[in-house]
Design a protein around this motif. Structure first.
Motif, PDB file in Angstrom:
ATOM      1  N   PRO A  75     -20.230 143.296  46.507  1.00  0.00           N
ATOM      2  CA  PRO A  75     -20.855 142.771  47.860  1.00  0.00           C
ATOM      3  C   PRO A  75     -20.212 141.341  48.205  1.00  0.00           C
ATOM      4  O   PRO A  75     -19.901 141.224  49.294  1.00  0.00           O
ATOM      5  CB  PRO A  75     -22.286 142.608  47.609  1.00  0.00           C
ATOM      6  CG  PRO A  75     -22.632 143.487  46.507  1.00  0.00           C
ATOM      7  CD  PRO A  75     -21.503 143.478  45.750  1.00  0.00           C
ATOM      8  N   LEU A  76     -19.844 140.483  47.194  1.00  0.00           N
ATOM      9  CA  LEU A  76     -19.325 139.102  47.661  1.00  0.00           C
ATOM     10  C   LEU A  76     -17.974 139.403  47.959  1.00  0.00           C
ATOM     11  O   LEU A  76     -17.364 138.706  49.017  1.00  0.00           O
ATOM     12  CB  LEU A  76     -19.399 138.206  46.240  1.00  0.00           C
ATOM     13  CG  LEU A  76     -20.958 137.779  46.159  1.00  0.00           C
ATOM     14  CD1 LEU A  76     -20.714 136.923  44.766  1.00  0.00           C
ATOM     15  CD2 LEU A  76     -21.387 136.909  47.292  1.00  0.00           C
ATOM     16  N   LEU A  77     -17.295 140.326  47.415  1.00  0.00           N
ATOM     17  CA  LEU A  77     -15.736 140.606  47.823  1.00  0.00           C
ATOM     18  C   LEU A  77     -15.674 140.999  49.127  1.00  0.00           C
ATOM     19  O   LEU A  77     -14.950 140.944  50.057  1.00  0.00           O
ATOM     20  CB  LEU A  77     -15.031 141.599  46.887  1.00  0.00           C
ATOM     21  CG  LEU A  77     -13.853 141.994  47.071  1.00  0.00           C
ATOM     22  CD1 LEU A  77     -12.888 141.032  47.186  1.00  0.00           C
ATOM     23  CD2 LEU A  77     -13.342 143.232  46.038  1.00  0.00           C
ATOM     24  N   PHE A  85     -22.824 146.438  55.045  1.00  0.00           N
ATOM     25  CA  PHE A  85     -22.555 147.633  54.872  1.00  0.00           C
ATOM     26  C   PHE A  85     -22.192 147.874  53.225  1.00  0.00           C
ATOM     27  O   PHE A  85     -22.928 149.020  52.862  1.00  0.00           O
ATOM     28  CB  PHE A  85     -21.166 148.224  55.710  1.00  0.00           C
ATOM     29  CG  PHE A  85     -20.678 149.571  55.361  1.00  0.00           C
ATOM     30  CD1 PHE A  85     -21.393 150.626  55.546  1.00  0.00           C
ATOM     31  CD2 PHE A  85     -19.727 149.692  54.455  1.00  0.00           C
ATOM     32  CE1 PHE A  85     -20.923 151.861  55.426  1.00  0.00           C
ATOM     33  CE2 PHE A  85     -18.843 150.825  54.379  1.00  0.00           C
ATOM     34  CZ  PHE A  85     -19.894 152.121  54.515  1.00  0.00           C
ATOM     35  N   ILE A  86     -21.651 147.200  52.598  1.00  0.00           N
ATOM     36  CA  ILE A  86     -21.425 147.288  51.399  1.00  0.00           C
ATOM     37  C   ILE A  86     -22.580 147.491  50.503  1.00  0.00           C
ATOM     38  O   ILE A  86     -23.058 148.252  49.459  1.00  0.00           O
ATOM     39  CB  ILE A  86     -20.346 146.568  50.555  1.00  0.00           C
ATOM     40  CG1 ILE A  86     -18.876 146.727  51.284  1.00  0.00           C
ATOM     41  CG2 ILE A  86     -19.996 146.531  49.228  1.00  0.00           C
ATOM     42  CD1 ILE A  86     -18.413 148.588  50.898  1.00  0.00           C
ATOM     43  N   ALA A  87     -23.430 146.507  50.864  1.00  0.00           N
ATOM     44  CA  ALA A  87     -24.524 146.120  50.007  1.00  0.00           C
ATOM     45  C   ALA A  87     -25.705 147.269  50.280  1.00  0.00           C
ATOM     46  O   ALA A  87     -26.175 147.765  49.407  1.00  0.00           O
ATOM     47  CB  ALA A  87     -25.504 144.811  50.426  1.00  0.00           C
ATOM     48  N   ALA A  88     -25.686 147.920  51.430  1.00  0.00           N
ATOM     49  CA  ALA A  88     -26.631 148.889  51.818  1.00  0.00           C
ATOM     50  C   ALA A  88     -26.164 150.195  51.035  1.00  0.00           C
ATOM     51  O   ALA A  88     -26.784 150.996  50.578  1.00  0.00           O
ATOM     52  CB  ALA A  88     -26.620 149.193  53.289  1.00  0.00           C
ATOM     53  N   VAL A  89     -24.748 150.400  50.825  1.00  0.00           N
ATOM     54  CA  VAL A  89     -24.025 151.546  50.079  1.00  0.00           C
ATOM     55  C   VAL A  89     -24.588 151.395  48.702  1.00  0.00           C
ATOM     56  O   VAL A  89     -24.835 152.578  48.065  1.00  0.00           O
ATOM     57  CB  VAL A  89     -22.609 151.456  50.052  1.00  0.00           C
ATOM     58  CG1 VAL A  89     -22.009 152.638  49.324  1.00  0.00           C
ATOM     59  CG2 VAL A  89     -22.407 151.986  51.655  1.00  0.00           C
TER      60      VAL A  89
END
Length: 512
Positions: free
Chosen positions: A314-316, A328-332
């Motif tokens: 997520p930080l990337l 978006f990535i955190a939700a995925v």
């Protein structure tokens, strides 16, 4: 960088979109879940392609996405031992386990072990191994979920864990395997897509050349990040972890349970083949995500946000695409965790209700309504346990925790499964001894290992290996063989011919 405690509006929007979509799936599935076969096996109507995506969704867990990226970003090359170890376990499932399991079983792997052996002791021992594996696996998923929701919403970790537990219980309680399957399919597509976008954005910084990325990591942090020894310094530790990851795959209750959702053994084999390809592509991308986070975010920043390193991906995403892409990535990643937790809960509920209640307590005299009711009660109990464990193990790396779950699966479940299927002299006493030894000794050695004694309790380890599979897997096989020879059962040997015929031809596969 994201500050913990600062809500992410985009992440919340994606989060609620996913929750709404999957609850819609659950509502649809609940209308089609009336029998125990539908609850446990989706009515055996899932196609090979659908089950391939669902298997991949079940397997690509928080450990795969968050844990491996975190380990690589903080320790370098050695973190990839998890990628390769988990991937090479799939040929074992494909060529050794998938077809016999589908032909011999009904809902759980214990059905197979008990197919010609004494029901009560075998199912008691199998439930012990299943619940131990599920418990360790659940810890990892819940820890990852708590960290993610804390990052997205800025709420307390403990409340985040409770939210995950409530959503998980809802999926399994009302939708059963039908809802779990479709949530896993949606999650697999989202995760593969999200990881591909993130990996592409990293490579675009380096001319689409992975070698340039690795060179940048070596330039900044030294050549050691591209060499073994950063995470697993001792050769025996590496071998032991590899054994756990490879053979543990073929002993995971929630993965084995998916084999029963397809119509026949051919579809089971095909679905495992599809899953292997999807998982292989995903694990190739973890190379890029881990080193991308190391170079573009930095190990110190990653550990500063979350001690276990689980928030590297997520930080990337935030570094490359800003707050919106982080959301978006955190939700995925959250979708990843929720789908796997649902599968784990379902397999644990099957062990409690199908193996223990129906076959051990009720001696096969429970009607369909009672079985379904007990399964749902077991689901709620497991959900509560998962929340409590997630709170207790706050701050642990999730890939590392799942490695321990694989050690239990490889030691407790895999040897008994192989012996009961392929060795006609395997007896009830041998299978039970193998499963109990695998479970108890593995957990005992984990408690005495550097994992607990040094890393958590800051003391001195009584057992030298971080992962005990090098000792416990051969021990479980040996105990199963020796006990079977010492306490043979001629009537069980005589029943092997029928089991072998069903294993290859699939005749009479659903009832025992």
């Amino acid at each position: 960088m994201t500050r913990i405690g600062e809500p992410n509006t985009v992440a919340m929007a994606f989060f609620f979109l996913f929750i709404a979509s999957t609850l819609g799936i659950t509502w649809w599935a609940a209308r089609r879940t009336r029998t125990t076969e539908q609850f446990y096996a989706a009515g055996r109507r899932i196609s090979a392609g659908q089950n391939g995506f669902a298997l991949a969704g079940d397997y690509m867990s928080a450990a795969s996405f968050l844990g491996i990226a975190g380990l690589v970003s903080t320790t370098g090359f050695d973190g990839l031992i998890y990628s390769t170890g988990w991937l090479v376990g799939w040929p074992v499932v494909l060529f050794l386990i998938a077809e016999p399991l589908r032909n011999l079983g009904k809902y759980t792997f214990a059905d197979v072990v008990a197919s010609r052996l004494s029901q009560t002791p075998v199912r008691l021992a199998a439930a012990l191994g299943t619940l131990a594996t599920v418990t360790f696996y659940l810890i990892a998923q819940m820890v990852g979920a708590g960290g993610l929701i804390r990052l997205m919403f800025g709420i307390r970790y403990e409340l985040a864990i409770a939210i995950v537990g409530a959503a998980m219980i809802a999926y399994v309680l009302f939708g059963g395997m039908i809802a779990t399957t479709w949530v896993q399919i949606v999650k697999a597509v989202l995760l593969l897509g999200g990881a591909a976008i993130l990996a592409t954005m990293v490579l675009m910084r380096y001319g689409m050349n992975p070698a340039a990325l690795f060179a940048a990591a070596a330039e900044r942090y030294g050549a050691g990040v591209l060499a073994p020894g950063g995470l697993v310094a001792k050769p025996l530790d590496a071998i032991s972890l590899g054994i756990a990851l490879m053979f543990g795959t073929a002993g995971l209750p929630h993965i084995l349970m998916r084999v029963y959702t397809v119509p026949d053994a051919k579809a089971a084999r095909q679905s495992v083949f599809y899953a292997t390809g999807l998982i292989g592509v995903f694990y190739l991308m973890t190379f890029i995500l881990g080193f991308g986070a190391m170079v573009l975010v930095g190990p110190d920043v990653i550990r500063g946000v979350e001690p276990g390193g689980n928030m590297a991906a997520p930080l990337l995403a935030e570094r490359l695409g800003g707050t919106a892409f982080l959301g978006f990535i955190a939700a995925v990643a959250f979708a990843t965790i929720l789908a796997v937790v649902a599968g784990l809960t379902l397999s644990g509920a099957a062990a409690l209700s199908h193996d223990l209640w129906v076959h051990v307590v009720r001696k096969d005299h429970a009607d369909a309504a009672e079985q379904l009711r007990v399964a749902r009660v077991a689901t709620v109990l497991l959900g509560i346990v998962a929340v409590l464990l997630g709170i207790t193990f706050k701050g642990q790396n999730v890939a590392f925790m799942v490695g321990l779950a694989f050690a239990i699966a490889a030691s407790a479940n895999f040897p008994a499964l192989v012996l009961s299927i392929f060795w006609k002299r395997c007896s009830t006493a041998g299978a039970v001894a193998s499963m109990v030894t695998g479970t108890v000794v593995t957990i005992g050695l984990i408690l005495l290992s550097p994992t607990v004694q040094v890393d958590i309790l800051h003391g001195t380890a009584w057992f030298p290996l971080k992962n005990p599979a090098l000792v416990t897997v051969p021990l479980s096989f040996a105990v199963g063989v020796v006990v079977s020879l010492l306490w043979p059962a001629p009537e069980e040997v005589a029943g092997y011919a029928n089991v072998a015929r069903r294993m290859h031809l699939g005749a009479g596969t659903t009832e025992h």
